[in-house]
Each structure stands twice: as C-alpha cells, then as structure tokens.
Design an enzyme around this catalytic site. Structure first.
Site, short mmCIF file in Angstrom:
data_model
loop_
_atom_site.label_atom_id
_atom_site.label_comp_id
_atom_site.label_asym_id
_atom_site.label_seq_id
_atom_site.Cartn_x
_atom_site.Cartn_y
_atom_site.Cartn_z
N LYS A 77 0.90 -1.26 -0.02
CA LYS A 77 0.09 0.04 -0.02
C LYS A 77 0.92 1.40 0.00
CE LYS A 77 -3.94 2.00 2.31
NZ LYS A 77 -4.76 1.92 3.34
N SER A 152 -10.14 2.17 2.44
CA SER A 152 -9.15 2.85 1.63
C SER A 152 -8.07 1.98 0.90
CB SER A 152 -8.45 4.01 2.47
OG SER A 152 -7.56 3.21 3.36
N SER A 176 -10.46 -0.39 6.62
CA SER A 176 -9.70 -0.46 5.14
C SER A 176 -9.20 -1.40 4.68
CB SER A 176 -8.77 0.87 5.23
OG SER A 176 -9.49 2.10 5.13
N1 GLN Z 1 -13.55 4.00 5.33
C1 GLN Z 1 -13.10 4.87 6.75
C2 GLN Z 1 -12.68 6.18 6.81
O1 GLN Z 1 -13.13 6.56 5.85
C3 GLN Z 1 -11.97 3.89 7.38
C4 GLN Z 1 -10.60 4.00 6.65
C5 GLN Z 1 -9.54 3.49 7.17
O2 GLN Z 1 -9.67 2.27 7.53
N2 GLN Z 1 -8.38 3.95 6.89
O3 GLN Z 1 -12.14 6.79 7.55
#
Ligand code: GLN
Length: 488
Positions: A77, A152, A176
């Site tokens: 990532k 994400s 995410s």
């Molecule tokens: N979807 C969640 C957010 O927008 C979690 C994101 C994540 O786990 N990095 O913050």
C-alpha cells in the site's frame, strides 16, 4: 496459471524448482501491464527492482537459505514508506515524496526475501471507503468495473482479486483492510492494535491504524502475519507479546468453539441477501462443530459517530506536518510564510482530507474538547467493554463485514454520511483495538460477500483457524473474476 496459486502453493512450487522467482515475477509484471489501465490499482510499478529482488531470491534459494516466502511477489500500500520509491499516500501533497527509509513492514518483507511489485492505489491519507478520494483516480472493482473496490486499501484489494499480485498489504483504521477485502472477494486481516509495527506507516489516526495482510486465503494471511508480527522498539505502541506460528494451528478442529452472533449486526441496515448468505455460512461452521450463540453489543450504533470525532482529531494533528516547509508539495511563489502554509495545504489536500482536518480541529478546540473529544473517548471505552463482556461467553464474534456489496462509482460521493456507514461493522473493532478478519462467504448478484470474524486481543490464530477451516469446505476464495482468469 501461476496467478491462480496461493502463497502456500507458490512457496512449494519455488521450493521444488517448478519455476523460479524471476519467472513468477515476470508473469505478474506481464499481467499488470495487461490490466493496470483498466483497474488503476497500482500507483507505481517497480519492474526493474522487482526483477533484481527476484534474481537475488533465486540465488538465496539455490544457497539453501530461503524462508517460506522468499521469491514471492507482494504489492505494498502506498502509505508504507519505501526507500527510493515514491510514497504518495494517494495524495498530491506527497506525490513528489521519495521516502528516505523503509517502513518496518517493508523491512520485514525484504528480510523474508519477498519481491515488491509496486505500490498500490488508495484513498488519500487512507480516508475513504471507495478509493474515489485518490489523487491518482479511482480504482475499479475487478468483479464489475463500474463499481468501487472499497477503500481505503482499494488498490491492494483489486490487485489481489484480479491476481495482479499474489498478496498485498493494507492498513485499517476503521475498516480499510476488511471492507475492500469483502467487496472484492479476498481475505483481509486487521491484526490487534500493536501486533505489527507502525514505524514508517504514514499516520492517519495513530490510535487506530494497523497494517495487515490482504490475500487469497486465510492460510496465506497466516504466512504473511508470521513475518509481519512482532516487537519493534521504534513504535512505542508495538507490543512484545510472543508471536506464535500462525500456520501451525490452522488445521486444528473448530469443534466446541463458540461463535457469537451479535443481534446489532443483523438489523434492517444490512442488505437482506447478505444476511441470508451469512446464515448459510453459519450453518457450515455449525457442521464443522462450532456452537452458535446470540450475543449483544449494545453500543454498536455509537461507533461511527465516535470514530468521526476521534479519527479526524488525530488526523488534524498528524497532518499538520504537511506545511510546504520540510517535504512534499509546496505552492508556487508564496508571498510570505502564512501564504505558503495556506496555499500549500489548500492546493495539496483533497476535499475529504480537508473536511476531516476541519472536523478534527473543531473537536479539539477549547470549549468543544470536553463536549466532543473527551465524550468520544469515554464512549470508546464503553464499546470496548461490550466486546470484553461478550468474549466472556464466546471465542469469536461473527457478522457481516459491510452492509452492502460493491456499490457503483459515484453512488455515494455526494453523501459523506452514507459513505461513512460503509464501516458500521468494522469501525468498532478498531476503536476496541481487537483483531478482525474478512473472508469471502458467497455472492449476491455476482458480487462478493464478506464475512467478518472478530477475535480477542492477540488471538489472530483463532480467527485464522476458523477462516481456514471454512475455506476447506467452501470455494468462494478460489473464484476469479472472468476477465482476469487468464489463459496461461
Ligand atoms: N472508511 C473509513 C474512513 O473513511 C476507514 C478508513 C480506514 O480504515 N483507513 O475513515
């Protein structure tokens, strides 16, 4: 058909000499060339260095010094710092940033002899549930390219699902790793907070962030966790608990294990076909000898609002470092220092990141701190207590990973609240610091459904075992989207 092999199978193939790491790496680089344009799952592809790492891995193996993952490709990532390779975090702010050092996760993969194919696309600074917040454009879901892969870690998820890498890393602050794993039909594990070092992981919300494996199978997640887990003095929240061999216990029976089903996870908010699919999976687990027990997690509904106080608060502090002075983007011709700060941040950050910096700054400001931030921290404790109570009676908690299957690109971009609700089943696991795993449990209208398993602190082994046992009697994790099956 090397791309249909799991890590465990690749490891055996390399060991037997059926193919070399160079051949394997070339196969994946070829597939990336073929499909990257359609999916946009990579931000950087590291062809030259990957082939060099592969050649070195083949030499190591010839010397008899290989570990199980030596010579196996991985995609990282883009918020993990990689020495000499762009680390953009999906943001314009860091699009010119070449990390001067490797994150702990990268060091550990390198030490195991893995081959880095490239860096994967992601929502800017890991804020999002659809990968539509990336400076590098959205990622498409390999099961239907008009749909999102989740976020994400959407690039990592799509790359594994389309078999453009045998495995990847993700990070999970509120879901995410697990939510994109669910939406793309792969296996994703968010370990216990403190299990894997956050050194060199670009911070979003430091008390919630955790890296973890994104793979085809639970066995593969165990193999990766084996090398990623462990103490690191450079991250003061990284724990020194012993690291078990996660692969060693996968074949143990789950007979007599008690699985809790939270009432609050099977309500009207859950797509009913996902609910039905999970009921079938629960029956399979019962056939394997597990006991099923209904439980309550009464503060579940408070998770999303609490998260959207705590995470932006931490983000507003963490992201204050991007000021155009030290590294990253800098605006053109600043008039003075204040102008430099203002325009750099206005031009360098995207809409969602700015929204969260505003929220975070607000909830931390004098007069609001007690009302929002302190209150949120208190509720965070109540949410954790719910889990601790439940784990007095059950070994594992099972529920959906996401309330819906993959949604259409653009469907939720104008409605942040509906986007935030994508994580109603995953966010509380981060707030409580617990491990959570998503694995494929079936399909609804041709789109993958994820099943989430939540474990006790540092009990990744049980999650992996339950998932592995389920994968011995199911085939969902073996399905590859039609367009990406490949002829050879
Ligand atoms: N979807 C969640 C957010 O927008 C979690 C994101 C994540 O786990 N990095 O913050």
């Amino acid at each position: 058909m090397l791309h249909t092999y799991s890590l465990a199978e690749l490891s055996q193939g390399l060991e037997k000499g059926d193919f070399t790491s160079v051949a394997l790496t070339q196969h994946y680089l070829e597939r990336i060339k073929q499909h990257q344009e359609m999916l946009n799952c990579y931000i950087s592809v590291c062809e030259e260095s990957a082939l060099a790492q592969a050649a070195a891995a083949d030499t190591t193996r010839a010397r008899g010094a290989a570990t199980p993952l030596t010579g196996i490709p991985i995609a990282q990532k883009d918020l993990l710092c990689t020495a000499g390779v762009k680390t953009s975090c999906g943001s314009k702010m860091l699009d010119n940033f070449i990390a001067p050092y490797d994150a702990a996760v990268i060091e550990r993969c390198n030490a195991a002899g893995m081959v880095m194919l490239g860096k994967t696309n992601m929502d800017e600074f890991a804020m999002g549930s659809s990968n539509e917040n990336s400076f590098h454009g959205p990622v498409m879901n390999p099961w239907d390219i008009e749909r999102v892969p989740g976020g994400s870690s959407g690039g990592s998820a799509a790359a594994v699902a389309a078999r453009l890498t045998p495995c990847a890393t993700g990070t999970d602050t509120g879901g995410s790793i697990r939510q994109p794993a669910a939406l793309t039909g792969i296996t994703g594990l968010k370990p216990t907070y403190g299990r894997i070092s956050r050194y060199g992981l670009i911070a979003y919300a430091s008390s919630l962030d955790q890296a973890g494996p994104m793979t085809q199978t639970a066995e593969d997640a165990a193999l990766l966790l084996n090398i990623l887990a462990g103490h690191d003095p450079r991250d003061s929240t990284c724990m020194s608990n012993p690291v078990p061999d996660y692969q060693a216990t996968l074949n143990q029976s789950i007979k007599g294990l008690t699985i809790g089903i939270p009432e609050e996870y099977f309500t009207a908010e859950l797509n009913s076909q996902i609910g039905d699919t999970l009921q079938v999976a629960i029956k399979e687990l019962q056939k394997l000898g597990a006991n099923i027990k209904p439980i309550r997690l009464p503060n579940t509904h408070l998770g999303v609002p609490v998260y959207y106080v705590i995470a932006p608060a931490e983000a507003s502090s963490n992201l204050s470092r991007y000021d155009g002075v030290r590294y990253g983007y800098r605006c053109e011709n600043p008039k003075d220092l204040l102008d430099l700060y203002k325009r750099t941040r206005a031009e360098g950050f995207g809409e969602e990141v700015k929204r969260r910096i505003l929220i975070g700054t607000y909830v931390l400001s004098a007069g609001y701190y007690d009302a929002y931030y302190i209150k949120a921290q208190k509720i965070r404790r109540l949410i954790r207590n719910d889990f601790i109570e439940a784990f007095k009676e059950v070994d594992v908690i099972l529920g959906p990973t996401s309330p819906t299957t993959a949604f259409k690109l653009g469907e939720k971009t104008t409605d942040p609240i509906s986007m935030y609700l994508s994580d109603i089943y995953t966010i509380n696991v981060n707030l409580a610091g617990l491990p959570g795993l998503s694995l494929p449990a079936g399909f609804v209208d041709g789109l993958p459904v994820g099943m989430q398993l939540i474990g006790k602190d540092f009990d990744e082994a049980t999650l992996l075992k339950v998932a592995h046992q389920y994968q011995q009697v199911s085939h969902w994790h073996r399905e590859i989207p039609n367009m990406f099956k490949g002829a050879k």
